[in-house]
Motif scaffolding. Structure first.
Motif, PDB file in Angstrom:
ATOM      1  N   CYS A 176     139.897  89.649 -83.944  1.00  0.00           N
ATOM      2  CA  CYS A 176     140.651  89.266 -85.140  1.00  0.00           C
ATOM      3  C   CYS A 176     142.032  89.917 -85.129  1.00  0.00           C
ATOM      4  CB  CYS A 176     139.873  89.662 -86.385  1.00  0.00           C
ATOM      5  SG  CYS A 176     140.665  89.199 -87.940  1.00  0.00           S
ATOM      6  N   ALA A 177     142.088  91.180 -84.762  1.00  0.00           N
ATOM      7  CA  ALA A 177     143.375  91.874 -84.699  1.00  0.00           C
ATOM      8  C   ALA A 177     144.300  91.216 -83.677  1.00  0.00           C
ATOM      9  CB  ALA A 177     143.155  93.343 -84.352  1.00  0.00           C
ATOM     10  N   TYR A 178     143.732  90.814 -82.554  1.00  0.00           N
ATOM     11  CA  TYR A 178     144.506  90.131 -81.511  1.00  0.00           C
ATOM     12  C   TYR A 178     145.102  88.836 -82.055  1.00  0.00           C
ATOM     13  CZ  TYR A 178     145.409  87.996 -76.912  1.00  0.00           C
ATOM     14  OH  TYR A 178     145.983  87.404 -75.807  1.00  0.00           O
ATOM     15  N   ALA A 179     144.266  88.058 -82.780  1.00  0.00           N
ATOM     16  CA  ALA A 179     144.736  86.798 -83.353  1.00  0.00           C
ATOM     17  C   ALA A 179     145.836  87.033 -84.382  1.00  0.00           C
ATOM     18  CB  ALA A 179     143.565  86.053 -83.985  1.00  0.00           C
ATOM     19  N   LEU A 180     145.656  88.036 -85.239  1.00  0.00           N
ATOM     20  CA  LEU A 180     146.663  88.341 -86.252  1.00  0.00           C
ATOM     21  C   LEU A 180     147.959  88.816 -85.616  1.00  0.00           C
ATOM     22  CD1 LEU A 180     144.385  90.118 -88.876  1.00  0.00           C
ATOM     23  CD2 LEU A 180     145.583  87.951 -89.208  1.00  0.00           C
ATOM     24  N   GLN A 181     147.817  89.594 -84.563  1.00  0.00           N
ATOM     25  CA  GLN A 181     148.991  90.093 -83.844  1.00  0.00           C
ATOM     26  C   GLN A 181     149.780  88.936 -83.237  1.00  0.00           C
ATOM     27  OE1 GLN A 181     148.315  92.719 -80.358  1.00  0.00           O
ATOM     28  NE2 GLN A 181     149.117  94.346 -81.662  1.00  0.00           N
ATOM     29  N   LYS A 182     149.054  87.953 -82.679  1.00  0.00           N
ATOM     30  CA  LYS A 182     149.713  86.780 -82.100  1.00  0.00           C
ATOM     31  C   LYS A 182     150.473  85.983 -83.154  1.00  0.00           C
ATOM     32  CE  LYS A 182     148.543  86.776 -77.680  1.00  0.00           C
ATOM     33  NZ  LYS A 182     149.575  86.794 -76.600  1.00  0.00           N
ATOM     34  N   LEU A 183     149.977  86.029 -84.407  1.00  0.00           N
ATOM     35  CA  LEU A 183     150.650  85.323 -85.502  1.00  0.00           C
ATOM     36  C   LEU A 183     151.812  86.122 -86.084  1.00  0.00           C
ATOM     37  CD1 LEU A 183     147.555  83.847 -87.365  1.00  0.00           C
ATOM     38  CD2 LEU A 183     149.247  82.574 -86.025  1.00  0.00           C
ATOM     39  N   LEU A 204     145.524  97.381 -87.000  1.00  0.00           N
ATOM     40  CA  LEU A 204     146.924  97.104 -86.668  1.00  0.00           C
ATOM     41  C   LEU A 204     147.906  97.907 -87.518  1.00  0.00           C
ATOM     42  CD1 LEU A 204     146.757  93.215 -86.309  1.00  0.00           C
ATOM     43  CD2 LEU A 204     146.843  94.899 -84.454  1.00  0.00           C
ATOM     44  N   GLY A 205     147.397  98.634 -88.504  1.00  0.00           N
ATOM     45  CA  GLY A 205     148.297  99.369 -89.387  1.00  0.00           C
ATOM     46  C   GLY A 205     148.869  98.527 -90.498  1.00  0.00           C
ATOM     47  N   ALA A 206     148.327  97.315 -90.695  1.00  0.00           N
ATOM     48  CA  ALA A 206     148.745  96.477 -91.818  1.00  0.00           C
ATOM     49  C   ALA A 206     147.999  96.928 -93.071  1.00  0.00           C
ATOM     50  CB  ALA A 206     148.460  95.008 -91.527  1.00  0.00           C
ATOM     51  N   VAL A 207     148.600  96.723 -94.225  1.00  0.00           N
ATOM     52  CA  VAL A 207     148.036  97.166 -95.497  1.00  0.00           C
ATOM     53  C   VAL A 207     147.241  96.015 -96.092  1.00  0.00           C
ATOM     54  CG1 VAL A 207     148.560  98.092 -97.786  1.00  0.00           C
ATOM     55  CG2 VAL A 207     150.029  98.664 -95.834  1.00  0.00           C
ATOM     56  N   HIS A 208     145.929  96.196 -96.254  1.00  0.00           N
ATOM     57  CA  HIS A 208     145.127  95.101 -96.792  1.00  0.00           C
ATOM     58  C   HIS A 208     145.017  95.185 -98.310  1.00  0.00           C
ATOM     59  CE1 HIS A 208     141.507  97.687 -97.183  1.00  0.00           C
ATOM     60  NE2 HIS A 208     141.717  98.110 -95.952  1.00  0.00           N
ATOM     61  N   SER A 209     144.994  94.015 -98.923  1.00  0.00           N
ATOM     62  CA  SER A 209     144.830  93.905-100.374  1.00  0.00           C
ATOM     63  C   SER A 209     143.813  92.799-100.625  1.00  0.00           C
ATOM     64  CB  SER A 209     146.157  93.583-101.052  1.00  0.00           C
ATOM     65  OG  SER A 209     145.996  93.510-102.452  1.00  0.00           O
ATOM     66  N   VAL A 210     142.570  93.197-100.895  1.00  0.00           N
ATOM     67  CA  VAL A 210     141.499  92.235-101.106  1.00  0.00           C
ATOM     68  C   VAL A 210     141.486  91.811-102.569  1.00  0.00           C
ATOM     69  CG1 VAL A 210     139.026  91.779-100.849  1.00  0.00           C
ATOM     70  CG2 VAL A 210     140.167  93.380 -99.286  1.00  0.00           C
ATOM     71  N   THR A 244     152.743  88.899 -96.758  1.00  0.00           N
ATOM     72  CA  THR A 244     153.266  87.818 -95.921  1.00  0.00           C
ATOM     73  C   THR A 244     152.159  87.069 -95.189  1.00  0.00           C
ATOM     74  OG1 THR A 244     153.651  89.432 -94.162  1.00  0.00           O
ATOM     75  CG2 THR A 244     155.519  88.893 -95.584  1.00  0.00           C
ATOM     76  N   PHE A 245     150.937  87.579 -95.246  1.00  0.00           N
ATOM     77  CA  PHE A 245     149.778  86.932 -94.634  1.00  0.00           C
ATOM     78  C   PHE A 245     148.668  86.812 -95.677  1.00  0.00           C
ATOM     79  CE2 PHE A 245     152.054  88.042 -90.936  1.00  0.00           C
ATOM     80  CZ  PHE A 245     151.535  87.326 -89.858  1.00  0.00           C
ATOM     81  N   VAL A 246     147.919  85.722 -95.602  1.00  0.00           N
ATOM     82  CA  VAL A 246     146.737  85.529 -96.440  1.00  0.00           C
ATOM     83  C   VAL A 246     145.581  85.109 -95.540  1.00  0.00           C
ATOM     84  CG1 VAL A 246     145.676  84.143 -98.274  1.00  0.00           C
ATOM     85  CG2 VAL A 246     148.043  84.920 -98.511  1.00  0.00           C
ATOM     86  N   ILE A 247     144.416  85.687 -95.771  1.00  0.00           N
ATOM     87  CA  ILE A 247     143.202  85.291 -95.051  1.00  0.00           C
ATOM     88  C   ILE A 247     142.209  84.789 -96.090  1.00  0.00           C
ATOM     89  CG2 ILE A 247     141.372  86.008 -93.474  1.00  0.00           C
ATOM     90  CD1 ILE A 247     143.208  88.281 -92.538  1.00  0.00           C
ATOM     91  N   THR A 248     141.694  83.580 -95.894  1.00  0.00           N
ATOM     92  CA  THR A 248     140.819  82.957 -96.871  1.00  0.00           C
ATOM     93  C   THR A 248     139.764  82.123 -96.154  1.00  0.00           C
ATOM     94  OG1 THR A 248     140.800  81.694 -98.935  1.00  0.00           O
ATOM     95  CG2 THR A 248     142.300  80.927 -97.209  1.00  0.00           C
ATOM     96  N   SER A 249     139.020  81.322 -96.916  1.00  0.00           N
ATOM     97  CA  SER A 249     137.993  80.457 -96.340  1.00  0.00           C
ATOM     98  C   SER A 249     138.115  79.070 -96.945  1.00  0.00           C
ATOM     99  CB  SER A 249     136.600  81.020 -96.607  1.00  0.00           C
ATOM    100  OG  SER A 249     136.327  81.031 -97.998  1.00  0.00           O
TER     101      SER A 249
END
Length: 647
Positions: free
Chosen positions: A110-117, A145-151, A171-176
């Motif tokens: 998942c980190a790899y995919a987010l990094q690619k984005l 990755l050192g990104a700050v998550h906000s659930v 700047t990123f959103v993860i959803t379903s």
């Protein structure tokens, strides 16, 4: 050289010794507690700062990554031990189990995919997902990755999401695509789409396919999670040197933002730092629950709340335990679901909310008795004070009178448990949180800020010394943080709760003393709900108070003034209040819907225009004969009208 063993309190004598040492030598005490972790660079100072300035730092100068301590550190001993067990909403559907090694692989992918984005250190990511493994994986990938998550809890409205995305500058959103909840499935991605219509700063949206709900994908912005992971399946990624290495973080770098309601309308973005939160999550999890490595721990809270962060994810993984994540609700397919999960997975520690306990008490006891609960060793309560009846039912029927009950008090802002029995070690008393953890220094204050000495006393609960996971700031507005928590009583962290210290020194939480309502363990500011009510075109003004609720602890009672005449027809009034309630649902979420809406022609206001909420609370509670002094009201007659309307 082997790492020191984790800090553990095993007896009442050790508890008292640890409490004394933490007070007399906090630097040495917390250095010992923090020693077992992987530190890329040791700290220069253990702690600095104080409450008078509203700032405290811990382990300054140190460098680390929390996921290295949650995952990599455990591989030599427990690569094949389950880290997460996912229990789906449908008990007949297949669940998933991820070992520590498999979870690290999934987090890396998942980190790899987010990094690619394009996600990088310091970026903010909003996660709006049901309780599925991908939520836990994505949270850990952000931290990797050192990104700050906000659930954001996947029950909040599009408006609530947009407010949080905008405030955090995510700047990123993860959803379903959707979610399953009880007998229903519901779309999720459309809610995010509505929210992002006002959030042009969001560069990428990652969408997990979970329910196959139809979705609209915006080209260039939206990406399917499973497709984004495909590059991580190539040979290069699986080479020995291609696992995503953890980003090296400074101790005080923010780990996550979690939004909580306050007495003003705008939610506060509570910020927790990397090192202090990590140390506190591990320390409190091990000692309160007296957990052993490999224990199966079932925290029923959603990761969208701080309980799910600390005791559903980070705490168990830091301690080498196994965490059960549950997608569904406790009453589906029947009200024995929690107990079936305990039996199925041989759960050792169960941590749930008084709201759930009170709700399940109302169902036939046969639903409990059919389950084998002998695996349970500790049972816990969280989110709000537990009443004595629920405490005794929980202890007798779920704990079989063999399991210690830990009735924990803490807050989003504290990061983890502050007052609680240590299971089987320190005293446990019905409806009492108990003694403070070593390193926590609670006090009772008078309204003018003087400490109340001795036992058998009641006052305002405050903390007089920093602890590692104390709130660092409110995102983008430190002055708000200072004014809310540190300015009311200089030199103290003010909790906003009232408490009683009994004859034995055990603390019992009485409830909020500010304009905050605790609904099923979730805090909502009265102003936040009033703002939502006032969005309805028929409402010109409103006032909201809490009142006792048999299941939820506190319910929401709303008084509304209409722009026009009050409908004379009862069915018309019912339809109108239902529409007003839906406005709150749209603005905040179903969980904030008022339990009662009373249409009134006026509110009890002082001559300066301040609403006298004390009167509204008493009316909501049904206490109609002892309203106190009403002589300062601009129009005392409005009170009689409100009472008549309630009756």
């Amino acid at each position: 050289m082997a790492s020191p063993a984790p800090f553990r309190i095993r007896s009442l004598a050790e508890y008292h010794a640890a409490t004394a040492r933490a007070a007399a030598d906090p630097t040495g005490f917390w250095a010992d507690v923090a020693a077992p972790f992987i530190w890329r660079k040791p700290w220069d100072t253990v702690s600095a700062g104080h409450f008078a300035v509203g700032r405290a730092t811990w382990f300054a100068g140190a460098q680390l990554n929390i996921t290295e301590n949650c995952l990599d550190r455990h591989l030599p001993a427990r690569a094949n031990q389950p880290a997460l067990i996912w229990e789906p909403n449908d008990p007949t559907a297949p669940g998933r189990t991820l070992t520590y090694a498999q979870l690290l692989d999934a987090v890396s992918a998942c980190a790899y995919a987010l990094q690619k984005l394009g996600l990088g250190k310091g970026d903010r990511v909003c996660l709006y997902l049901p309780m599925i493994p991908e939520l836990a994986i994505a949270v850990l990938a952000c931290a990797r990755l050192g990104a700050v998550h906000s659930v954001v809890f996947a029950g909040f409205s599009a408006t609530a999401i947009a407010d949080r995305v905008q405030d955090a500058g995510a700047t990123f959103v993860i959803t379903s695509d959707g979610m399953n909840r009880g007998a229903k499935s519901a779309p999720v991605k459309p809610t995010v789409d509505d929210a992002l219509a006002t959030c042009p700063g969001v560069r990428a949206v990652l969408v997990v396919r979970h329910t196959n709900e139809p979705v609209t994908m915006q080209p260039g912005r939206d990406h399917w999670y499973h497709e984004a992971l495909l590059p991580a399946e190539d040979d290069d990624f699986h080479a020995d040197d291609a696992i995503i290495e953890p980003e090296v973080m400074d101790a005080e770098d923010p780990l996550f933002i979690l939004y909580t309601s306050g007495s003003t309308g705008k939610p506060k973005g509570v910020v927790h730092s990397t090192a202090g939160y990590m140390v506190w999550a591990d320390y409190t999890f091990r000692n309160v629950f007296q957990t052993e490595e490999g224990d199966i721990h079932f925290c029923t809270a959603d990761i969208g709340w701080v309980t799910g962060h600390t005791y559903g994810l980070y705490g168990p993984l830091l301690a080498g335990a196994t965490s059960v994540l549950f997608e569904g609700v406790p009453t589906y397919p029947d009200a024995g679901r929690f107990w079936q999960i305990v039996e199925k997975h041989r759960v050792k520690i169960l941590y749930t909310a008084p709201t759930a306990i009170r709700s399940l008490m109302g169902f036939p006891l046969a639903l409990v008795e059919r389950a084998d609960l002998r695996s349970l060793r500790v049972i816990g309560s969280v989110g709000e004070p537990i009443n004595e009846e629920a405490w005794h039912w929980y202890h007798e029927h779920i704990g079989r009178k063999n399991c210690p009950v830990v009735d924990t008090w803490w807050q989003t802002e504290t990061g983890g448990i502050m007052l609680s029995a240590l299971a089987g070690i320190t005293p446990s008393k019905a409806a009492h949180a108990g003694l403070p953890l070593p390193g926590v220094q609670p006090v009772l204050l008078t309204a003018d800020g003087h400490e109340i000495e001795g036992n058998d006393q009641e006052g305002l609960l405050a903390i007089k010394a920093p602890w590692p996971a104390v709130i660092r700031t409110t995102w983008g507005d430190h002055e708000r943080c200072r004014q809310t928590y540190f300015a009311p009583y200089p030199g103290y962290y003010f909790t906003g709760d009232g408490a009683r210290r009994d004859a034995d020194g055990l603390y019992r939480i009485i409830g909020r003393v500010d304009d905050v309502i605790n609904v099923s363990g979730h805090r909502f500011g009265t102003a936040e709900i009033e703002n939502a009510l006032n969005e309805h075109e028929a409402v010109i003004e409103s006032a909201v108070v809490g009142f006792p609720h048999d299941v939820k602890g506190q319910g929401i009672y709303a008084y509304v003034i209409l722009t026009g005449e009050i409908p004379a027809d009862e069915s018309a009034r019912t339809a109108l209040t239902a529409a007003i309630s839906r406005t709150v649902e749209a603005q905040i979420g179903k969980i904030a819907r008022p339990d009662k809406i009373q249409i009134v022609s006026g509110l009890p206001k002082t001559r300066s225009g301040k609403i006298m909420r004390r009167i509204l609370r008493k009316v909501a509670e049904g206490e109609l004969t002892n309203l106190g002094d009403t002589t300062t009201l601009l129009d005392p007659g409005v009170v009689a009208e409100i009472i008549a309307g309630r009756q």
